[in-house]
Scaffold this active site. Structure first.
Site, PDB file in Angstrom:
ATOM      1  CB  THR A 191      -0.813  -0.019   1.315  1.00  6.20           C
ATOM      2  OG1 THR A 191      -1.741  -1.069   1.259  1.00  6.20           O
ATOM      3  CG2 THR A 191      -1.518   1.285   1.579  1.00  6.20           C
ATOM      4  NE  ARG A 219      -8.395  -7.700   3.198  1.00 11.57           N
ATOM      5  CZ  ARG A 219      -7.412  -6.815   3.246  1.00 11.57           C
ATOM      6  NH1 ARG A 219      -7.282  -5.920   2.279  1.00 11.57           N
ATOM      7  NH2 ARG A 219      -6.560  -6.799   4.236  1.00 11.57           N
ATOM      8  CB  VAL A 220     -12.907  -3.393   2.976  1.00 11.11           C
ATOM      9  CG1 VAL A 220     -12.341  -2.019   3.298  1.00 11.11           C
ATOM     10  CG2 VAL A 220     -13.854  -3.309   1.778  1.00 11.11           C
ATOM     11  N   GLY A 221      -9.646  -3.904   3.756  1.00 15.42           N
ATOM     12  CA  GLY A 221      -8.676  -3.892   4.848  1.00 15.42           C
ATOM     13  C   GLY A 221      -8.723  -2.581   5.618  1.00 15.42           C
ATOM     14  CG  ASP A 222      -5.016  -1.099   7.043  1.00 12.02           C
ATOM     15  OD1 ASP A 222      -4.887  -2.013   6.194  1.00 12.02           O
ATOM     16  OD2 ASP A 222      -4.185  -0.184   7.179  1.00 12.02           O
ATOM     17  CB  THR A 242       1.734  -0.010   4.785  1.00 12.49           C
ATOM     18  OG1 THR A 242       1.846  -1.083   3.842  1.00 12.49           O
ATOM     19  CG2 THR A 242       3.082   0.191   5.458  1.00 12.49           C
ATOM     20  N   GLY A 243       0.417  -2.741   5.760  1.00 16.62           N
ATOM     21  CA  GLY A 243       0.639  -4.079   6.300  1.00 16.62           C
ATOM     22  C   GLY A 243      -0.645  -4.860   6.340  1.00 16.62           C
ATOM     23  N   GLY A 245      -3.995  -5.722   6.876  1.00 18.37           N
ATOM     24  CA  GLY A 245      -5.092  -4.821   7.203  1.00 18.37           C
ATOM     25  C   GLY A 245      -6.008  -5.302   8.293  1.00 18.37           C
TER      26      GLY A 245
HETATM   27  N1  ASP Z   1      -3.061  -2.598   4.435  1.00 29.22           N
HETATM   28  C1  ASP Z   1      -3.448  -3.097   3.146  1.00 29.22           C
HETATM   29  C2  ASP Z   1      -4.655  -3.982   3.280  1.00 29.22           C
HETATM   30  O1  ASP Z   1      -4.706  -4.781   4.176  1.00 29.22           O
HETATM   31  C3  ASP Z   1      -2.376  -3.852   2.465  1.00 29.22           C
HETATM   32  C4  ASP Z   1      -1.059  -3.171   2.417  1.00 29.22           C
HETATM   33  O2  ASP Z   1      -0.689  -2.377   3.262  1.00 29.22           O
HETATM   34  O3  ASP Z   1      -0.334  -3.436   1.472  1.00 29.22           O
HETATM   35  O4  ASP Z   1      -5.516  -3.891   2.444  1.00 29.22           O
END
Ligand code: ASP
Length: 321
Positions: A191, A219-222, A242-243, A245
């Site tokens: 991200t 799916r939706v992350g953070d 980032t990471g 989610g």
């Molecule tokens: N945080 C993002 C997610 O989980 C992924 C990412 O940081 O690359 O959608």
């Protein structure tokens, strides 16, 4: 008793302009270090030229994130990871630290630069738009649609094919076989994000992502969730994550990092504390960038690498992977 007496900021009175960008935290392979580094540096330069000319933090963040979305190196816009069905599905958000308003877009298809659509959503009347509704809003805002296939790069297509070949799971099985349940180290997650302080006293946080590789459709992350993937309050500062989610969301990581700034913890300690807590409390992996309202920067990650670049007025540019 905790000191919560953070006062009104006096931005514009000797406060520096500042910009921090990141290009994701994950085990960036050696052969991808240079493009990650270069992408972050160019994104920083494009946002910095806006700030330096007296432009707004909003324009600077949009310019920096748009650059990263267009650079196929990164998991945002063009070059995003593919979901379980082999499609690109994008999320992005932007938050204004002055008004605490935000604009978020989720499950996007056919949008080359989700950050620009998130910026349009920031104006209202909605705060978060998903999927078809977001697409219709984009059309109304004269934001052009592309073919979703134009966002797919060969690298990701091959990775998806390999994954698909090793995974004969039906859609119903995907919950167990998604990377969130398997080795998190095996997949990239980069991200992109930015935080900017401008000469007018504004603080903006922004981010954009293709999500996690082979995610369940929908799916939706953070990333687009305020308080999880990003938070900005001009009274104290901002954080962008980032990471993984799901774990970042469980921790409400960005809001908690900003809360530490409220308690006069330095941005560096706030970032380190929250990333440690992410690992300890929920076994999460990732990283974050933090910028205080007076222009101090904090960076932390518990992955092998995180790509970043930043500049604070009066000081040399810093970068690393
Ligand atoms: N945080 C993002 C997610 O989980 C992924 C990412 O940081 O690359 O959608």
């Amino acid at each position: 008793m905790i000191d919560c007496s953070f006062g009104e900021p006096e931005r514009g009175k000797g406060m520096p302009i500042a910009l921090v960008v990141h290009g994701g935290a994950w085990p960036i392979p050696d052969d991808q270090v240079a493009p990650h580094q270069q992408g972050c540096q160019v994104a920083l330069a494009s946002g910095w030229s806006v700030l330096e000319a007296g432009g707004t933090a909003l324009d600077a963040c949009e310019a920096a994130v748009r650059y990263l979305e267009d650079d196929p190196t990164f998991n945002a816009g063009t070059g995003s990871v593919l979901n379980a069905e082999g499609d690109v599905e994008l999320d992005a958000a932007i938050m204004d630290g002055q008004t605490l308003a935000y604009g978020a877009v989720v499950n996007l298809h056919r949008i080359r630069n989700p950050i620009s659509l998130a910026r349009s959503v920031l104006v209202g009347p909605a705060t978060m738009l998903a999927s078809d509704g977001a697409e219709r809003f984009a059309i109304a805002q004269n934001i052009p649609l592309c073919d979703n296939k134009d966002l797919v790069v060969e690298r990701e297509r091959l990775l998806w094919q390999q994954w698909k070949a090793n995974c004969n799971a039906s859609l119903l099985d995907l919950k167990q076989t998604s990377p969130a349940r398997s080795s998190p180290q095996s997949a990239g997650h980069d991200t992109v994000g930015a935080i900017a302080l401008d000469v007018h006293g504004s603080l903006i946080a922004a981010n954009s992502t293709g999500g996690t590789p082979f995610k369940l459709p929908g799916r939706v992350g953070d990333t687009p969730l305020v308080g999880c993937g990003l938070y900005a309050d001009v009274l104290v500062g901002a954080c962008v994550c980032t990471g993984w989610g799901e774990a970042i969301t469980q921790m409400a990581l960005s809001r908690r990092a900003v809360e530490l700034l409220e308690h006069r913890i330095s941005p560096q300690l706030a970032a380190e504390h929250m990333v440690k807590a992410l690992g300890r409390r929920v076994g999460g992996i990732g990283g974050c960038i933090v910028l205080s309202a007076d222009g101090r920067v904090g960076l932390a990650w518990n992955t092998p690498r995180m790509a970043y670049a930043y500049r604070v007025e009066g000081r040399p540019t810093a970068w690393g992977v």
